[in-house]
Design a protein around this motif. Structure first.
Motif, PDB file in Angstrom:
ATOM      1  N   LYS A 145       0.803  -1.220   0.000  1.00 47.91           N
ATOM      2  CA  LYS A 145       0.000   0.000   0.000  1.00 47.91           C
ATOM      3  C   LYS A 145       0.837   1.272   0.000  1.00 47.91           C
ATOM      4  O   LYS A 145       0.315   2.362  -0.199  1.00 47.91           O
ATOM      5  CB  LYS A 145      -0.922   0.020   1.233  1.00 47.91           C
ATOM      6  CG  LYS A 145      -1.920  -1.133   1.295  1.00 47.91           C
ATOM      7  CD  LYS A 145      -2.924  -1.073   0.166  1.00 47.91           C
ATOM      8  CE  LYS A 145      -3.992  -2.161   0.308  1.00 47.91           C
ATOM      9  NZ  LYS A 145      -4.977  -2.126  -0.800  1.00 47.91           N
ATOM     10  N   HIS A 146       2.136   1.138   0.237  1.00 44.82           N
ATOM     11  CA  HIS A 146       2.992   2.310   0.372  1.00 44.82           C
ATOM     12  C   HIS A 146       4.401   1.923  -0.035  1.00 44.82           C
ATOM     13  O   HIS A 146       4.946   0.933   0.475  1.00 44.82           O
ATOM     14  CB  HIS A 146       2.970   2.804   1.824  1.00 44.82           C
ATOM     15  CG  HIS A 146       3.720   4.070   2.064  1.00 44.82           C
ATOM     16  ND1 HIS A 146       4.195   4.428   3.307  1.00 44.82           N
ATOM     17  CD2 HIS A 146       4.096   5.078   1.226  1.00 44.82           C
ATOM     18  CE1 HIS A 146       4.807   5.596   3.232  1.00 44.82           C
ATOM     19  NE2 HIS A 146       4.773   6.006   1.972  1.00 44.82           N
ATOM     20  N   VAL A 188       4.967   6.627  -3.441  1.00 47.40           N
ATOM     21  CA  VAL A 188       3.582   6.428  -3.840  1.00 47.40           C
ATOM     22  C   VAL A 188       2.830   5.711  -2.726  1.00 47.40           C
ATOM     23  O   VAL A 188       3.421   4.974  -1.935  1.00 47.40           O
ATOM     24  CB  VAL A 188       3.484   5.609  -5.152  1.00 47.40           C
ATOM     25  CG1 VAL A 188       4.101   6.368  -6.307  1.00 47.40           C
ATOM     26  CG2 VAL A 188       4.148   4.237  -5.007  1.00 47.40           C
ATOM     27  N   GLU A 189       1.528   5.941  -2.684  1.00 47.52           N
ATOM     28  CA  GLU A 189       0.718   5.258  -1.683  1.00 47.52           C
ATOM     29  C   GLU A 189      -0.703   5.084  -2.189  1.00 47.52           C
ATOM     30  O   GLU A 189      -1.193   5.870  -3.011  1.00 47.52           O
ATOM     31  CB  GLU A 189       0.702   6.026  -0.366  1.00 47.52           C
ATOM     32  CG  GLU A 189      -0.029   7.350  -0.399  1.00 47.52           C
ATOM     33  CD  GLU A 189      -0.109   8.012   0.979  1.00 47.52           C
ATOM     34  OE1 GLU A 189       0.444   7.454   1.935  1.00 47.52           O
ATOM     35  OE2 GLU A 189      -0.733   9.092   1.077  1.00 47.52           O
ATOM     36  N   ASP A 190      -1.341   4.040  -1.694  1.00 47.45           N
ATOM     37  CA  ASP A 190      -2.762   3.815  -1.936  1.00 47.45           C
ATOM     38  C   ASP A 190      -3.522   4.665  -0.928  1.00 47.45           C
ATOM     39  O   ASP A 190      -3.416   4.450   0.289  1.00 47.45           O
ATOM     40  CB  ASP A 190      -3.081   2.333  -1.759  1.00 47.45           C
ATOM     41  CG  ASP A 190      -4.527   1.993  -2.104  1.00 47.45           C
ATOM     42  OD1 ASP A 190      -5.363   2.915  -2.181  1.00 47.45           O
ATOM     43  OD2 ASP A 190      -4.813   0.793  -2.277  1.00 47.45           O
ATOM     44  N   TRP A 197      -4.297   5.325  -6.096  1.00 46.79           N
ATOM     45  CA  TRP A 197      -2.911   5.641  -5.766  1.00 46.79           C
ATOM     46  C   TRP A 197      -2.580   7.094  -6.080  1.00 46.79           C
ATOM     47  O   TRP A 197      -3.160   7.694  -6.992  1.00 46.79           O
ATOM     48  CB  TRP A 197      -1.967   4.731  -6.547  1.00 46.79           C
ATOM     49  CG  TRP A 197      -1.929   3.333  -6.011  1.00 46.79           C
ATOM     50  CD1 TRP A 197      -2.879   2.354  -6.200  1.00 46.79           C
ATOM     51  CD2 TRP A 197      -0.910   2.744  -5.204  1.00 46.79           C
ATOM     52  NE1 TRP A 197      -2.501   1.203  -5.554  1.00 46.79           N
ATOM     53  CE2 TRP A 197      -1.300   1.407  -4.941  1.00 46.79           C
ATOM     54  CE3 TRP A 197       0.290   3.201  -4.681  1.00 46.79           C
ATOM     55  CZ2 TRP A 197      -0.521   0.535  -4.183  1.00 46.79           C
ATOM     56  CZ3 TRP A 197       1.077   2.344  -3.924  1.00 46.79           C
ATOM     57  CH2 TRP A 197       0.672   1.023  -3.678  1.00 46.79           C
ATOM     58  N   THR A 600      -1.979  -4.691  -7.356  1.00 40.96           N
ATOM     59  CA  THR A 600      -1.720  -3.457  -8.096  1.00 40.96           C
ATOM     60  C   THR A 600      -0.626  -3.721  -9.109  1.00 40.96           C
ATOM     61  O   THR A 600       0.401  -4.322  -8.788  1.00 40.96           O
ATOM     62  CB  THR A 600      -1.280  -2.315  -7.155  1.00 40.96           C
ATOM     63  OG1 THR A 600      -2.300  -2.071  -6.194  1.00 40.96           O
ATOM     64  CG2 THR A 600      -1.018  -1.041  -7.937  1.00 40.96           C
ATOM     65  N   VAL A 642      -1.484   3.104 -13.160  1.00 43.90           N
ATOM     66  CA  VAL A 642      -1.818   2.138 -12.104  1.00 43.90           C
ATOM     67  C   VAL A 642      -3.036   1.340 -12.548  1.00 43.90           C
ATOM     68  O   VAL A 642      -4.071   1.917 -12.896  1.00 43.90           O
ATOM     69  CB  VAL A 642      -2.137   2.848 -10.780  1.00 43.90           C
ATOM     70  CG1 VAL A 642      -2.433   1.821  -9.691  1.00 43.90           C
ATOM     71  CG2 VAL A 642      -1.001   3.749 -10.358  1.00 43.90           C
TER      72      VAL A 642
END
Length: 653
Positions: A145-146, A188-190, A197, A600, A642
């Protein structure tokens, strides 16, 4: 754009391999003649070529888990100016050329008229996104997620990069073009709750590495006479990396970016090219970038060793923006398409690499020392000592890794190699000496995570195979006029990546069932394609394939009716290819990177809107594509995309 300025980024420039190193040609002619290939007769004949005349792969070890199953309906060919994905999926733009990388206090916005300065470009996304890798945050974790994305920027379209293109050429334009090459590191992060994202800005990790960034030299070429210049008399530091194509990712958490068509930036108009320059494609004129006009290090009359300082694999620590990248010269100098890393059973690091030009070779490097999982300091020099090998594919389905070691197999002073430093600087020439197999443009290499020692490589195409004065067909490259390419695979002896021997076969012959010529028909199960380039396995054991049909050929000529470039999935056990994605007009699909949970997928759309000349008309920047910003956009932009499944599930399932 005149032909003299036509870029050759697709690796299809004229062959520079004039060596006669066909050590097993007599055996080959007896077993597998060119006539048998050309008279195979239709798709069935070509299929027979693969199933009957070609050697079978050694029996692979059984999968340790139940094979994956493709759960999406294939998308059709497309000529739409957008990214098309299967129903139930979303594809969102994350990071496009000109977007700020996220350095604190340095976030200039992209200007649609291309009026951003060189200084602004140096802290923005570069042009023509290519290879890419995801690293979980915190460092050393497998979070999905990150994380960080390290992204290559291969080359520039100066018709888009500058407001008036290449008119009124000056040093500022050269500096901007150099700033648009290299690598981005972004956080980057969700964002969660279905928001998708985002790029984290500002970020302490954010970084751009360009053609002007100081880079250290590691390995046997460090300090070598052929690496020394007036600006660097010790031969220990290089200014910049460029033409960053495919990539690799190490188990110790670093990124490998690969310098490919570096020759196009250099010029030696003295009329007297050295054998080294000729072997690497250096000419009396460049590929139209005009850097040597303003930056004299690219003029080889003035700086004869500068070209030796490019064509390497560069190691970058994405977690430390203050760290200096290192060119790992032990891995050899050539037009690197990728650097795929695995760990052998005895703990040594193994790196597989392709040299993307017609009739060039497949290489691997085996480290001297062992990987230490919890010792980054020890691993930081793992790629500086070891043995570089080049592949020979024999006609009987066996293969050998031939060492490129000074003093062995004729690689010595009598053949122009004073020491190991000169061997790696002139790796192509050393590979000629030992008798490596000339391949049809080796590109990305992928290692099957489910079968020990099983490796795949895309051979994009080679229309010169079997032509007048060119090498003929052989078992590993079985088609003359190979416009569609193929995928080769091998199984290392004992499942050991460090082994010296392997068995090989051809996994897929690309092509069209209704092609006029039998050698263009292919032998594919499922959806058809040509010019495979990007290649990667996901964690489920699904092999993902991306295509790079050149802009002078896409949906035309032999590729008529096949639409824009595409991405496909195949489960090796079934061999059925299924089209997962198609790209915008004029683009290449590249850059495969999954999060650890496989939910992802990051890909790159490179050079949307690119014309046949590979350089756009600045007066008509959206003539072919306006992706991703739409019809009102100033110009098309390469971008990272993404891809997610709307139900939150595993990609491809």
């Amino acid at each position: 754009m005149s032909d003299s300025y036509k870029i050759k980024h697709h690796g299809v420039e004229e062959c520079s391999n004039t060596s006669d190193n066909s050590a097993f040609s007599a055996v080959l002619d007896a077993r597998f003649s060119r006539r048998s290939v050309l008279q195979a007769g239709g798709a069935a004949g070509v299929a027979g070529l693969s199933a009957g005349l070609l050697p079978a792969l050694v029996q692979a070890a059984p999968l340790s888990a139940k094979p994956a199953v493709l759960g999406f309906a294939p998308v059709p060919f497309s000529v739409e100016d957008r990214v098309v994905v299967p129903q139930g999926y979303a594809a969102d733009v994350l990071y496009a050329w000109g977007d700020p990388v996220g350095i604190k206090g340095m976030s200039p916005a992209f200007k649609a008229d291309a009026s951003n300065s060189a200084a602004e470009q140096a802290v923005q996304a570069g042009m023509h996104h290519d290879g890419m890798a995801y690293f979980g945050l915190p460092q050393g974790t497998k979070t999905s997620k990150h994380g960080l994305l390290a992204i290559n920027h291969e080359y520039t379209d100066d018709g888009l990069l500058h407001s008036d293109g290449m008119k009124s050429w000056d040093g500022d334009k050269v500096k901007k073009a150099q700033a648009a090459n290299g690598v981005s590191v972004i956080e980057v992060e969700d964002a969660g709750k279905g928001r998708g994202w985002r790029v984290v800005r500002p970020s302490k990790y954010a970084r751009r590495i360009t053609a002007s960034t100081p880079i250290a030299i590691g390995g046997p070429a460090r300090g070598h006479t052929l690496m020394k210049t007036e600006a660097d008399p010790l031969g220990v530091e290089i200014l910049g990396t460029l033409n960053n194509c495919a990539n690799g990712q190490t188990p110790w958490g670093t990124y490998l970016t690969c310098e490919e068509n570096f020759d196009g930036y250099f010029v030696n108009d003295s009329g007297a090219l050295s054998d080294n320059e000729k072997r690497y494609g250096i000419k009396n004129k460049d590929a139209g970038y005009k850097w040597a006009w303003e930056d004299f290090r690219f003029d080889l009359q003035l700086n004869p060793n500068e070209a030796n300082r490019f064509g390497w694999v560069v190691e970058i620590d994405p977690f430390d923006p203050k760290s200096k990248p290192v060119k790992r010269t032990a891995l050899g100098r050539f037009k690197h398409e990728g650097a795929t890393v695995t760990i052998a059973p005895d703990g040594r690091a193994v790196v597989y690499m392709g040299d993307d030009q017609r009739f060039e070779y497949i290489y691997k490097f085996v480290s001297k020392n062992r990987y230490q999982p919890n010792n980054r300091k020890a691993n930081s020099r793992l790629l500086d000592e070891g043995t570089l090998y080049v592949a020979r594919f024999d006609a009987d389905g066996a293969g050998q890794w031939l060492p490129l070691v000074h003093g062995q197999n004729g690689v010595d002073a009598s053949r122009g190699f004073a020491d190991q430093g000169e061997v790696v600087i002139k790796a192509r020439m050393a590979a000629d000496v030992v008798g490596a197999t000339k391949m049809d443009r080796p590109e990305w290499i992928a290692i099957n995570p489910k079968v020990a020692g099983e490796v795949y490589c895309t051979l994009t195409n080679n229309s010169e195979r079997g032509g007048e004065g060119k090498p003929g067909v052989d078992a590993a490259n079985p088609r003359a006029d190979n416009k569609f390419g193929h995928i080769i695979r091998w199984h290392e002896a004992g499942g050991n990546a460090a082994a010296n021997a392997f068995k090989w076969d051809i996994f897929a012959l690309a092509g069209k069932p209704d092609a006029v010529k039998s050698e263009h028909k292919g032998a594919l199960k499922g959806d058809i394609f040509g010019s495979a380039d990007g290649l990667s396995f996901d964690q489920q054991g699904v092999l993902w394939v991306q295509t790079d049909v050149s802009t002078s050929t896409v949906n035309m000529k032999e590729y008529a009716g096949m639409g824009n470039n595409q991405m496909l999935a195949v489960i090796p056990e079934t061999g059925e290819f299924r089209r997962f994605l198609t790209g915008p007009n004029g683009s290449e699909i590249t850059g495969i990177s999954f999060t650890p949970d496989n939910k992802t997928l990051f890909i790159n759309i490179q050079h949307p809107g690119e014309p046949e000349s590979e350089r756009s008309d600045p007066a008509k920047p959206t003539a072919i594509s306006s992706w991703p910003d739409g019809a009102a956009a100033g110009r098309p932009r390469s971008a990272t995309v993404v891809i997610r499944k709307l139900d939150g599930g595993v990609i491809g399932s």
